[in-house]
Motif scaffolding. Structure first.
Motif, PDB file in Angstrom:
ATOM      1  N   PHE A 131     -14.310   1.719  -6.739  1.00  0.00           N
ATOM      2  CA  PHE A 131     -13.672   2.146  -5.110  1.00  0.00           C
ATOM      3  C   PHE A 131     -13.572   3.302  -5.238  1.00  0.00           C
ATOM      4  CE2 PHE A 131     -10.853  -1.301  -7.347  1.00  0.00           C
ATOM      5  CZ  PHE A 131     -10.485  -2.367  -6.707  1.00  0.00           C
ATOM      6  N   LEU A 132     -13.590   3.769  -3.793  1.00  0.00           N
ATOM      7  CA  LEU A 132     -13.942   5.113  -3.836  1.00  0.00           C
ATOM      8  C   LEU A 132     -13.345   5.640  -2.746  1.00  0.00           C
ATOM      9  CD1 LEU A 132     -17.552   3.806  -2.151  1.00  0.00           C
ATOM     10  CD2 LEU A 132     -17.268   4.741  -3.668  1.00  0.00           C
ATOM     11  N   GLY A 133     -12.653   5.284  -1.847  1.00  0.00           N
ATOM     12  CA  GLY A 133     -10.626   5.931  -2.361  1.00  0.00           C
ATOM     13  C   GLY A 133     -10.210   6.608  -2.962  1.00  0.00           C
ATOM     14  N   ASN A 134      -9.397   7.824  -2.267  1.00  0.00           N
ATOM     15  CA  ASN A 134      -8.891   8.034  -2.898  1.00  0.00           C
ATOM     16  C   ASN A 134      -7.481   7.414  -2.905  1.00  0.00           C
ATOM     17  OD1 ASN A 134      -9.876  10.848  -2.873  1.00  0.00           O
ATOM     18  ND2 ASN A 134      -8.986  11.498  -1.337  1.00  0.00           N
ATOM     19  N   GLY A 135      -6.576   7.448  -4.593  1.00  0.00           N
ATOM     20  CA  GLY A 135      -5.795   6.923  -5.096  1.00  0.00           C
ATOM     21  C   GLY A 135      -5.778   5.596  -5.912  1.00  0.00           C
ATOM     22  N   ASN A 136      -4.605   5.961  -6.659  1.00  0.00           N
ATOM     23  CA  ASN A 136      -4.568   4.889  -7.663  1.00  0.00           C
ATOM     24  C   ASN A 136      -6.409   4.310  -8.307  1.00  0.00           C
ATOM     25  OD1 ASN A 136      -4.136   4.162 -10.778  1.00  0.00           O
ATOM     26  ND2 ASN A 136      -2.455   2.768  -9.833  1.00  0.00           N
ATOM     27  N   GLY A 137      -6.795   4.391  -9.117  1.00  0.00           N
ATOM     28  CA  GLY A 137      -8.544   3.022  -9.268  1.00  0.00           C
ATOM     29  C   GLY A 137      -8.995   4.318  -8.564  1.00  0.00           C
ATOM     30  N   LYS A 138      -8.775   5.052  -7.960  1.00  0.00           N
ATOM     31  CA  LYS A 138     -10.499   5.815  -7.733  1.00  0.00           C
ATOM     32  C   LYS A 138     -11.206   5.669  -8.624  1.00  0.00           C
ATOM     33  CE  LYS A 138     -12.316   9.046  -5.131  1.00  0.00           C
ATOM     34  NZ  LYS A 138     -11.999  11.252  -4.458  1.00  0.00           N
ATOM     35  N   GLY A 139     -12.694   4.983  -8.317  1.00  0.00           N
ATOM     36  CA  GLY A 139     -14.103   5.212  -9.618  1.00  0.00           C
ATOM     37  C   GLY A 139     -14.312   4.771 -10.574  1.00  0.00           C
ATOM     38  N   GLN A 140     -13.026   3.286 -10.550  1.00  0.00           N
ATOM     39  CA  GLN A 140     -12.808   2.440 -11.167  1.00  0.00           C
ATOM     40  C   GLN A 140     -13.816   0.954 -10.248  1.00  0.00           C
ATOM     41  OE1 GLN A 140     -11.123   1.550 -14.233  1.00  0.00           O
ATOM     42  NE2 GLN A 140     -10.504   3.828 -13.851  1.00  0.00           N
ATOM     43  N   PRO A 141     -14.558  -0.026 -11.388  1.00  0.00           N
ATOM     44  CA  PRO A 141     -15.697  -1.018 -10.674  1.00  0.00           C
ATOM     45  C   PRO A 141     -14.649  -1.785 -10.126  1.00  0.00           C
ATOM     46  CG  PRO A 141     -15.235  -1.135 -13.200  1.00  0.00           C
ATOM     47  CD  PRO A 141     -14.540   0.204 -12.915  1.00  0.00           C
ATOM     48  N   VAL A 142     -14.816  -2.906  -8.867  1.00  0.00           N
ATOM     49  CA  VAL A 142     -14.644  -3.390  -7.864  1.00  0.00           C
ATOM     50  C   VAL A 142     -14.251  -4.824  -8.854  1.00  0.00           C
ATOM     51  CG1 VAL A 142     -14.421  -4.383  -5.941  1.00  0.00           C
ATOM     52  CG2 VAL A 142     -15.458  -1.605  -5.451  1.00  0.00           C
ATOM     53  N   LYS A 143     -15.764  -5.061  -9.262  1.00  0.00           N
ATOM     54  CA  LYS A 143     -15.232  -6.138  -9.917  1.00  0.00           C
ATOM     55  C   LYS A 143     -14.396  -7.013 -11.039  1.00  0.00           C
ATOM     56  CE  LYS A 143     -18.457  -9.764 -12.644  1.00  0.00           C
ATOM     57  NZ  LYS A 143     -19.680  -9.544 -12.613  1.00  0.00           N
ATOM     58  N   ASN A 144     -13.729  -7.274 -10.466  1.00  0.00           N
ATOM     59  CA  ASN A 144     -12.481  -7.906 -11.368  1.00  0.00           C
ATOM     60  C   ASN A 144     -11.495  -6.928 -11.215  1.00  0.00           C
ATOM     61  OD1 ASN A 144     -13.341 -10.415 -12.346  1.00  0.00           O
ATOM     62  ND2 ASN A 144     -14.879  -8.685 -13.869  1.00  0.00           N
ATOM     63  N   ASN A 145     -11.377  -5.985 -10.275  1.00  0.00           N
ATOM     64  CA  ASN A 145     -10.147  -5.036 -10.104  1.00  0.00           C
ATOM     65  C   ASN A 145      -9.472  -4.999  -9.125  1.00  0.00           C
ATOM     66  OD1 ASN A 145      -9.582  -3.644 -12.981  1.00  0.00           O
ATOM     67  ND2 ASN A 145     -11.727  -2.349 -12.395  1.00  0.00           N
ATOM     68  N   ALA A 146      -9.700  -5.695  -8.289  1.00  0.00           N
ATOM     69  CA  ALA A 146      -9.015  -5.950  -6.607  1.00  0.00           C
ATOM     70  C   ALA A 146      -7.393  -6.666  -6.728  1.00  0.00           C
ATOM     71  CB  ALA A 146     -10.010  -6.302  -5.627  1.00  0.00           C
ATOM     72  N   ALA A 147      -7.338  -5.325  -6.624  1.00  0.00           N
ATOM     73  CA  ALA A 147      -5.664  -6.833  -6.605  1.00  0.00           C
ATOM     74  C   ALA A 147      -5.005  -7.140  -4.849  1.00  0.00           C
ATOM     75  CB  ALA A 147      -4.006  -5.763  -7.129  1.00  0.00           C
ATOM     76  N   SER A 148      -5.644  -6.477  -4.021  1.00  0.00           N
ATOM     77  CA  SER A 148      -5.111  -7.151  -2.707  1.00  0.00           C
ATOM     78  C   SER A 148      -6.641  -6.802  -1.759  1.00  0.00           C
ATOM     79  CB  SER A 148      -4.064  -6.232  -1.604  1.00  0.00           C
ATOM     80  OG  SER A 148      -4.450  -5.256  -2.412  1.00  0.00           O
ATOM     81  N   PHE A 149      -6.907  -7.359  -0.520  1.00  0.00           N
ATOM     82  CA  PHE A 149      -8.221  -7.602   0.610  1.00  0.00           C
ATOM     83  C   PHE A 149      -7.799  -7.540   1.985  1.00  0.00           C
ATOM     84  CE2 PHE A 149     -11.177  -9.890   2.077  1.00  0.00           C
ATOM     85  CZ  PHE A 149     -12.342  -9.052   2.156  1.00  0.00           C
ATOM     86  N   TYR A 150      -8.192  -7.182   2.838  1.00  0.00           N
ATOM     87  CA  TYR A 150      -7.984  -7.216   4.087  1.00  0.00           C
ATOM     88  C   TYR A 150      -9.570  -7.755   5.107  1.00  0.00           C
ATOM     89  CZ  TYR A 150      -8.259  -6.247   9.156  1.00  0.00           C
ATOM     90  OH  TYR A 150      -7.681  -5.752  10.199  1.00  0.00           O
TER      91      TYR A 150
END
Length: 147
Positions: free
Chosen positions: A74-93
């Motif tokens: 995850f690259l954007g600012n905010g909660n979770g920045k720097g965490q892997p995308v795999k198995n960490n996403a809660a929502s999607f557009y």
């Protein structure tokens, strides 16, 4: 969707992409899903399209599909920045002009969430914090369908 200025981006190394004859997948936060990209999808760390995010894009067909989200963060600012995308996403557009599917397993397998063009999941159903691959122009079986 308002997005941050261009910051870090990562891609499959060009030498690897050329060797397999594919266009490198782009992960970025400095772009938005607009008419330039036929394929565009944004993963968010939190529900309700909030927290850190990363956007994946491709130009046509299945370009931009990711068989394994492990190398992406995850690259954007905010909660979770720097965490892997795999198995960490809660929502999607899904900003794509075609069906897009998020899969539970790598290589486009297992339970999934399928999105109609330009649809949103404020909370993923079958792949909530268990997302491993992203398929533009792909469908799966056992998918929850977001309209």
């Amino acid at each position: 969707m308002s997005l941050l200025r261009r910051s870090a981006s990562i891609a499959i190394p060009a030498a690897l992409a050329v060797g397999f004859g594919v266009t490198p997948a782009q992960a970025d936060v400095g772009i938005s899903c607009n008419n330039y990209h036929d394929n565009c999808g944004a993963f968010y760390f939190n529900s309700n399209l909030s927290g850190s995010y990363t956007i994946f894009t491709g130009l046509k067909g299945q370009q931009g599909s990711i068989p394994d989200l492990a190398p992406y963060k995850f690259l954007g600012n905010g909660n979770g920045k720097g965490q892997p995308v795999k198995n960490n996403a809660a929502s999607f557009y899904n900003g794509s002009f075609q069906i897009t599917t998020v899969f539970f397993n790598s290589n486009y397998g297992g339970p999934c969430d399928t999105f109609e063009p330009h649809s949103t999941a404020k909370q993923l159903r079958n792949t909530y914090n268990d997302n491993a691959s992203l398929g533009f122009g792909r469908s799966g079986v056992n998918c929850y369908k977001f309209g």
